[in-house]
Design an enzyme around this catalytic site. Structure first.
Site, PDB file in Angstrom:
ATOM      1  N   HIS A 125       0.818  -1.222   0.000  1.00  0.00           N
ATOM      2  CA  HIS A 125       0.000   0.000   0.000  1.00  0.00           C
ATOM      3  C   HIS A 125       0.854   1.277   0.000  1.00  0.00           C
ATOM      4  CE1 HIS A 125       0.381  -0.206   4.531  1.00  0.00           C
ATOM      5  NE2 HIS A 125       0.495   1.089   4.354  1.00  0.00           N
ATOM      6  N   ASP A 160      -0.057  -7.639   1.308  1.00  0.00           N
ATOM      7  CA  ASP A 160       0.394  -6.251   1.455  1.00  0.00           C
ATOM      8  C   ASP A 160       1.923  -6.163   1.469  1.00  0.00           C
ATOM      9  OD1 ASP A 160       0.139  -3.541   1.643  1.00  0.00           O
ATOM     10  OD2 ASP A 160      -0.240  -3.489   3.807  1.00  0.00           O
ATOM     11  N   SER A 245       4.768   2.701   7.835  1.00  0.00           N
ATOM     12  CA  SER A 245       4.400   1.517   7.056  1.00  0.00           C
ATOM     13  C   SER A 245       5.577   1.013   6.236  1.00  0.00           C
ATOM     14  CB  SER A 245       3.231   1.843   6.124  1.00  0.00           C
ATOM     15  OG  SER A 245       2.051   2.060   6.850  1.00  0.00           O
TER      16      SER A 245
END
Length: 417
Positions: A125, A160, A245
């Site tokens: 992402h 992911d 992230s």
């Protein structure tokens, strides 16, 4: 100051506990009462003395221990910093005046160096919808910052995960392999709640930020960008914010145990509940992406209605099949999708209620089971199917639900590319 206070209280205690040896006749009647009062005062002052002792400075040995822990944390950060990278992503936008297409910043994230070949691991992402990504890393020899345009090696949206590469660049010299410091890879198999962990990343664009905490929970579940569940996720209270992230979650030895991926927060900032994809899951995916550029997974070959929406149709359990493409494995086995009858009424498709004897209550259950299978495996799918039958004494338009077992040979996610 504490010592002086202790001496003062001690003198007051001695004075309070002294009882006069000679008294007048008038005082003699009250002497018993005076003794009780003085003893109570003495007890109160004794408790005060105990409090003073409890707040006395800690022994020098405890400071030595704290300094040792502090130095170990500093060393962990210094060792790990060259392995953590900063990622800038860019997208295209059209200028409102000139109508020219421009490259504009899209976001930032973190990542880490996987090997000496220059592979960088991050979240899918982080780079999703980006037309370009640039990686800034720290030279392991000199500490200087190096920026390179990244090339995409492979992605796995279902977990992911994305792998980038900072190899050769036509405009810039190739990065010396000695400048790359791959992260030390550990294991998440023996993690326990309460284990100390450290997160390094670039929250809000602040590069190489260290936060610490503990493993708050194990075996959590989160949804990937495709909606597929990621299982065995690590929960931590180490502060994880936007920009973290793709960064590493480390154990007390500085070994990679997970990749920071998400937070649970109404505000969008750290709320003490962060999630990391465990390294034992991550390693399998990364190795496959580096080798093949993709991950092959077993698929049933159906599209379905999410459970929350299916409840509105009265389906409390199971997965409603919306479509089973004719060239897919599900259709080959005989599964039916949802359709409309000639009169325009909706005819619900099969509802998958079990696979190989395991109950399927939601799509998450279905994905978990398929994750344990390989393309080409044969599974027995139990479906609930509504059929119109003519019951005795009826108009012949009654609907009953039958449970039908269907054999399906699982297809591969590669077939969808």
């Amino acid at each position: 100051l504490v010592r002086i206070s202790q001496l003062l209280v001690f003198s007051l205690i001695v004075d309070a506990l002294q009882v006069p040896t000679t008294t007048t006749r008038r005082e003699k009647n009250n002497v018993g009462h005076d003794i009780i009062i003085k003893k109570q005062i003495g007890a109160l002052l004794l408790a005060t003395l105990t409090t003073f002792q409890s707040i006395a400075p800690a022994p020098a040995a405890s400071y030595v221990e704290l300094e040792r822990v502090e130095q170990e944390t500093q060393a962990l950060f210094e060792r790990s910093t060259p392995s953590v990278v900063f990622i800038d992503t860019f997208s295209e936008a059209r200028d409102a005046l000139t109508m020219n297409v421009m490259e504009v910043p899209a976001g930032t994230g973190s990542g880490f160096i996987w090997d000496k070949s220059g592979h960088i691991v991050t979240n899918y992402h982080v780079i999703r919808n980006a037309i370009e990504a640039k990686v800034t890393l720290v030279d392991a020899r000199s500490g200087a910052k190096i920026m390179r345009k990244a090339e995409l090696t492979g992605i796995d949206p279902d977990k992911d995960v994305a792998v980038l590469s900072v190899g050769s660049n036509s405009d810039l010299p190739e990065i010396n392999k000695e400048a790359l410091k791959p992260i030390d890879v550990g294991s998440s198999a023996k993690l326990r709640v309460g284990s100390l962990v450290f997160a390094i990343g670039n929250p809000f664009g602040l590069d190489h930020t260290l936060t610490s905490g503990v493993v708050s929970g194990l075996g959590r579940e989160m949804r990937s960008p495709t909606g597929r569940p990621i299982t065995n996720v690590i929960q931590t209270d180490a502060a994880i914010n936007p920009g973290n992230s793709g960064g590493p979650l480390l154990d007390i030895r500085g070994r990679l145990i997970g990749m920071n991926a998400a937070i649970y927060s109404p505000s969008g900032a750290s709320n003490g509940v962060g999630f990391a994809i465990p390294i034992d899951t991550l390693k399998t995916v990364v190795d496959a992406l580096i080798s093949n550029g993709r991950v092959s997974r077993a698929i049933l070959g159906v599209s379905f209605l999410e459970s929350a929406q299916a409840r509105a149709l009265g389906i409390e359990s199971g997965v409603l099949v919306l479509n089973a493409p004719a060239d897919g494995p599900a259709a080959a086995g005989g599964l039916r999708g949802t359709s409309r009858s000639p009169d325009g009424s909706l005819q619900l498709g099969d509802v998958i209620i079990a696979i190989d004897g395991s109950s399927i209550n939601t799509e998450a259950d279905m994905f978990k089971l398929l994750d344990s299978k390989k393309p080409g495996d044969k599974v027995k799918v139990l479906v609930a199917r509504g059929s119109r039958v003519a019951l005795e004494g009826s108009s012949g338009n009654d609907v009953v639900t039958l449970q039908i077992p269907i054999d399906v040979v699982l297809g591969s996610s590669d077939d969808l590319r």
